[in-house]
Enzyme design. Structure first.
Site, short mmCIF file in Angstrom:
data_model
loop_
_atom_site.label_atom_id
_atom_site.label_comp_id
_atom_site.label_asym_id
_atom_site.label_seq_id
_atom_site.Cartn_x
_atom_site.Cartn_y
_atom_site.Cartn_z
N THR A 83 1.08 37.43 37.72
CA THR A 83 1.01 38.89 37.64
C THR A 83 2.33 39.45 38.14
O THR A 83 2.85 39.00 39.16
CB THR A 83 -0.15 39.45 38.49
OG1 THR A 83 0.10 40.83 38.80
CG2 THR A 83 -0.31 38.70 39.80
N CYS A 197 4.12 43.52 32.47
CA CYS A 197 2.75 43.26 32.94
C CYS A 197 2.25 42.11 32.08
O CYS A 197 2.41 42.15 30.85
CB CYS A 197 1.87 44.49 32.78
SG CYS A 197 0.15 44.20 33.22
N THR A 198 1.66 41.12 32.69
CA THR A 198 1.35 39.90 31.94
C THR A 198 0.30 40.14 30.84
O THR A 198 0.20 39.34 29.92
CB THR A 198 0.89 38.78 32.88
OG1 THR A 198 -0.19 39.23 33.71
CG2 THR A 198 2.04 38.33 33.76
#
Length: 236
Positions: A83, A197-198
Protein backbone atom coordinates in the site's frame (compact mmCIF):
# COMPACT_ATOMS: atom_id res chain seq x y z
CA UNK A 1 14.75 -18.97 -2.84
CA UNK A 2 14.52 -15.84 -0.68
CA UNK A 3 11.11 -15.44 0.95
CA UNK A 4 9.15 -12.25 0.22
CA UNK A 5 7.18 -10.98 3.20
CA UNK A 6 4.02 -9.13 2.21
CA UNK A 7 2.15 -6.82 4.58
CA UNK A 8 -1.18 -6.76 2.79
CA UNK A 9 -4.93 -6.46 3.03
CA UNK A 10 -5.05 -2.67 2.52
CA UNK A 11 -7.05 -3.53 0.51
CA UNK A 12 -7.01 -7.24 -0.29
CA UNK A 13 -8.14 -6.36 -3.81
CA UNK A 14 -4.70 -4.98 -4.65
CA UNK A 15 -2.84 -7.48 -2.46
CA UNK A 16 -4.28 -10.19 -4.70
CA UNK A 17 -2.69 -8.38 -7.65
CA UNK A 18 0.67 -8.43 -5.86
CA UNK A 19 0.38 -12.18 -5.33
CA UNK A 20 -0.54 -12.83 -8.95
CA UNK A 21 2.19 -10.60 -10.37
CA UNK A 22 4.86 -12.08 -8.09
CA UNK A 23 4.03 -15.58 -9.23
CA UNK A 24 3.80 -14.59 -12.88
CA UNK A 25 7.15 -12.84 -12.54
CA UNK A 26 8.90 -15.85 -11.03
CA UNK A 27 7.44 -18.10 -13.71
CA UNK A 28 8.63 -15.71 -16.43
CA UNK A 29 12.12 -15.55 -14.96
CA UNK A 30 12.59 -19.17 -13.87
CA UNK A 31 10.22 -21.06 -16.16
CA UNK A 32 8.47 -24.35 -15.66
CA UNK A 33 6.42 -24.77 -12.52
CA UNK A 34 8.37 -22.24 -10.48
CA UNK A 35 6.35 -19.83 -8.33
CA UNK A 36 7.08 -17.21 -5.69
CA UNK A 37 8.16 -18.04 -2.15
CA UNK A 38 5.84 -15.67 -0.27
CA UNK A 39 4.68 -15.09 3.27
CA UNK A 40 1.59 -12.88 3.56
CA UNK A 41 0.09 -11.23 6.60
CA UNK A 42 -3.20 -9.71 5.50
CA UNK A 43 -4.67 -7.28 8.01
CA UNK A 44 -8.32 -6.35 8.49
CA UNK A 45 -8.52 -3.15 6.47
CA UNK A 46 -11.61 -1.84 8.28
CA UNK A 47 -9.58 -1.18 11.40
CA UNK A 48 -6.70 0.44 9.52
CA UNK A 49 -9.07 2.60 7.45
CA UNK A 50 -10.71 3.86 10.65
CA UNK A 51 -7.30 4.77 12.06
CA UNK A 52 -6.54 6.65 8.83
CA UNK A 53 -9.83 8.56 9.00
CA UNK A 54 -9.21 9.51 12.63
CA UNK A 55 -5.60 10.49 12.00
CA UNK A 56 -4.42 7.87 14.49
CA UNK A 57 -1.23 7.06 12.61
CA UNK A 58 0.51 5.95 15.81
CA UNK A 59 -1.95 3.08 16.22
CA UNK A 60 -1.74 2.21 12.54
CA UNK A 61 2.04 2.20 12.72
CA UNK A 62 1.99 -0.05 15.76
CA UNK A 63 -0.32 -2.50 13.98
CA UNK A 64 1.89 -2.72 10.91
CA UNK A 65 5.06 -2.94 12.99
CA UNK A 66 3.58 -6.02 14.65
CA UNK A 67 2.73 -7.41 11.22
CA UNK A 68 6.38 -6.95 10.22
CA UNK A 69 7.59 -8.73 13.34
CA UNK A 70 5.26 -11.64 12.62
CA UNK A 71 6.68 -11.98 9.12
CA UNK A 72 10.23 -11.80 10.43
CA UNK A 73 9.53 -14.57 12.96
CA UNK A 74 7.98 -16.65 10.18
CA UNK A 75 11.15 -16.44 8.09
CA UNK A 76 10.67 -13.59 5.61
CA UNK A 77 13.82 -12.33 3.87
CA UNK A 78 12.46 -8.84 3.09
CA UNK A 79 9.35 -6.74 3.64
CA UNK A 80 6.97 -5.39 0.99
CA UNK A 81 4.20 -3.11 2.25
CA UNK A 82 1.41 -3.51 -0.30
CA UNK A 83 0.00 0.00 0.00
CA UNK A 84 1.31 3.46 -0.82
CA UNK A 85 -0.66 5.31 1.85
CA UNK A 86 0.67 3.29 4.77
CA UNK A 87 4.23 4.19 3.83
CA UNK A 88 3.43 7.16 6.05
CA UNK A 89 4.37 4.81 8.92
CA UNK A 90 7.30 3.15 7.14
CA UNK A 91 9.68 4.22 9.90
CA UNK A 92 7.65 2.25 12.44
CA UNK A 93 7.98 -0.83 10.26
CA UNK A 94 11.68 -0.45 9.55
CA UNK A 95 12.31 0.13 13.24
CA UNK A 96 10.48 -3.05 14.22
CA UNK A 97 12.66 -5.58 12.38
CA UNK A 98 16.10 -6.02 10.82
CA UNK A 99 14.67 -7.07 7.46
CA UNK A 100 15.29 -5.09 4.26
CA UNK A 101 12.29 -2.88 3.50
CA UNK A 102 11.53 -2.15 -0.16
CA UNK A 103 10.17 1.40 0.05
CA UNK A 104 7.55 1.95 -2.61
CA UNK A 105 8.26 5.66 -3.14
CA UNK A 106 11.95 4.94 -3.71
CA UNK A 107 11.13 2.20 -6.20
CA UNK A 108 8.75 4.54 -8.03
CA UNK A 109 11.18 7.46 -8.06
CA UNK A 110 13.95 5.33 -9.55
CA UNK A 111 11.62 4.18 -12.31
CA UNK A 112 10.66 7.77 -13.08
CA UNK A 113 14.30 8.86 -13.11
CA UNK A 114 14.99 6.26 -15.78
CA UNK A 115 12.66 8.20 -18.12
CA UNK A 116 12.46 11.84 -19.24
CA UNK A 117 9.49 12.43 -16.91
CA UNK A 118 10.17 14.73 -13.97
CA UNK A 119 6.76 16.25 -13.26
CA UNK A 120 4.23 13.40 -13.12
CA UNK A 121 0.71 13.73 -11.77
CA UNK A 122 0.22 11.75 -8.56
CA UNK A 123 -3.11 9.91 -8.33
CA UNK A 124 -3.57 8.40 -4.88
CA UNK A 125 -5.55 8.58 -1.67
CA UNK A 126 -6.05 12.04 -0.22
CA UNK A 127 -3.43 11.23 2.44
CA UNK A 128 -0.77 10.44 -0.15
CA UNK A 129 -1.65 13.35 -2.43
CA UNK A 130 -1.91 16.02 0.26
CA UNK A 131 0.65 15.06 2.91
CA UNK A 132 4.41 15.30 2.56
CA UNK A 133 5.58 11.81 3.50
CA UNK A 134 5.36 10.45 -0.06
CA UNK A 135 5.86 13.55 -2.21
CA UNK A 136 8.97 14.57 -0.29
CA UNK A 137 10.43 11.10 -0.81
CA UNK A 138 9.96 11.53 -4.56
CA UNK A 139 11.44 15.02 -4.46
CA UNK A 140 14.59 13.64 -2.83
CA UNK A 141 15.20 11.84 -6.14
CA UNK A 142 14.64 14.98 -8.21
CA UNK A 143 11.02 14.18 -9.09
CA UNK A 144 8.51 17.04 -8.63
CA UNK A 145 5.05 15.43 -8.45
CA UNK A 146 1.93 17.39 -9.27
CA UNK A 147 -1.40 16.66 -7.61
CA UNK A 148 -4.95 17.11 -8.94
CA UNK A 149 -7.10 20.11 -8.05
CA UNK A 150 -9.00 19.92 -4.70
CA UNK A 151 -12.31 18.71 -6.15
CA UNK A 152 -10.47 16.24 -8.34
CA UNK A 153 -8.59 14.92 -5.30
CA UNK A 154 -11.92 14.33 -3.58
CA UNK A 155 -13.11 12.27 -6.54
CA UNK A 156 -9.89 10.28 -6.86
CA UNK A 157 -10.01 9.45 -3.14
CA UNK A 158 -13.70 8.55 -3.16
CA UNK A 159 -13.32 6.20 -6.11
CA UNK A 160 -10.51 4.36 -4.34
CA UNK A 161 -12.33 3.80 -1.04
CA UNK A 162 -15.93 3.51 -2.19
CA UNK A 163 -15.33 1.52 -5.38
CA UNK A 164 -11.92 -0.06 -5.98
CA UNK A 165 -11.35 -1.23 -2.39
CA UNK A 166 -14.79 -2.86 -2.57
CA UNK A 167 -14.13 -4.65 -5.86
CA UNK A 168 -16.09 -2.22 -8.04
CA UNK A 169 -14.48 -1.13 -11.31
CA UNK A 170 -16.71 1.47 -12.99
CA UNK A 171 -16.33 2.75 -16.55
CA UNK A 172 -17.49 6.22 -15.48
CA UNK A 173 -14.70 6.40 -12.90
CA UNK A 174 -12.15 5.38 -15.52
CA UNK A 175 -13.32 8.24 -17.70
CA UNK A 176 -13.09 10.64 -14.76
CA UNK A 177 -9.48 9.62 -14.06
CA UNK A 178 -8.68 10.07 -17.74
CA UNK A 179 -10.17 13.57 -17.71
CA UNK A 180 -8.23 14.55 -14.59
CA UNK A 181 -4.94 13.47 -16.14
CA UNK A 182 -5.70 15.07 -19.50
CA UNK A 183 -6.42 18.41 -17.80
CA UNK A 184 -3.17 18.24 -15.83
CA UNK A 185 -1.21 17.46 -18.99
CA UNK A 186 -2.88 20.27 -20.92
CA UNK A 187 -2.94 22.97 -18.23
CA UNK A 188 -0.07 22.16 -15.88
CA UNK A 189 2.46 20.35 -18.03
CA UNK A 190 2.23 16.97 -16.34
CA UNK A 191 4.61 14.65 -18.20
CA UNK A 192 3.59 11.37 -16.60
CA UNK A 193 1.12 9.85 -14.18
CA UNK A 194 1.84 7.89 -11.01
CA UNK A 195 -0.74 5.27 -10.09
CA UNK A 196 0.07 6.05 -6.47
CA UNK A 197 -2.49 3.80 -4.86
CA UNK A 198 -2.13 0.08 -5.40
CA UNK A 199 -5.85 -0.27 -6.27
CA UNK A 200 -5.69 2.18 -9.17
CA UNK A 201 -4.05 -0.45 -11.36
CA UNK A 202 -7.44 -2.21 -11.30
CA UNK A 203 -9.03 0.77 -13.04
CA UNK A 204 -6.57 2.32 -15.50
CA UNK A 205 -3.35 1.50 -17.33
CA UNK A 206 -0.91 2.95 -19.85
CA UNK A 207 -3.54 2.52 -22.57
CA UNK A 208 -5.69 5.18 -20.90
CA UNK A 209 -3.20 8.06 -20.95
CA UNK A 210 -1.08 10.03 -23.44
CA UNK A 211 1.89 10.27 -21.05
CA UNK A 212 4.05 7.59 -19.37
CA UNK A 213 2.32 5.68 -16.57
CA UNK A 214 4.18 4.54 -13.46
CA UNK A 215 2.21 1.67 -11.95
CA UNK A 216 3.46 1.46 -8.37
CA UNK A 217 2.09 -2.04 -7.84
CA UNK A 218 3.92 -3.49 -10.84
CA UNK A 219 7.09 -1.55 -10.02
CA UNK A 220 7.05 -2.80 -6.42
CA UNK A 221 6.68 -6.38 -7.59
CA UNK A 222 9.63 -6.02 -9.96
CA UNK A 223 11.74 -4.63 -7.12
CA UNK A 224 10.83 -7.62 -4.95
CA UNK A 225 11.72 -10.03 -7.74
CA UNK A 226 15.03 -8.24 -8.27
CA UNK A 227 15.76 -8.54 -4.54
CA UNK A 228 15.12 -12.27 -4.68
CA UNK A 229 17.37 -12.63 -7.71
CA UNK A 230 20.20 -10.70 -6.08
CA UNK A 231 19.85 -12.64 -2.83
CA UNK A 232 20.07 -15.92 -4.69
CA UNK A 233 23.13 -14.75 -6.65
CA UNK A 234 24.90 -13.89 -3.40
CA UNK A 235 23.93 -17.24 -1.87
CA UNK A 236 25.25 -19.10 -4.92
Amino acid sequence: MATIGLIGGMSWESTAVYYRLLNEGVRARAGGLHSADVLLHSVDFAGIAEMQAQGDWAAAGAALAESARRLERAGASCLVLCTNTMHKVADRITGATKLPFLHLADVTARAIRATPSRQPLLLATRFTMEQNFYRDRLKAFGVEPLVPQPQERDEVHRIIYEELCRGRVEATSRERYRAIVERAVREEGADGVILGCTEITLLVSQADFPVPVFDTTALHVEAALDFVGEAESVAA
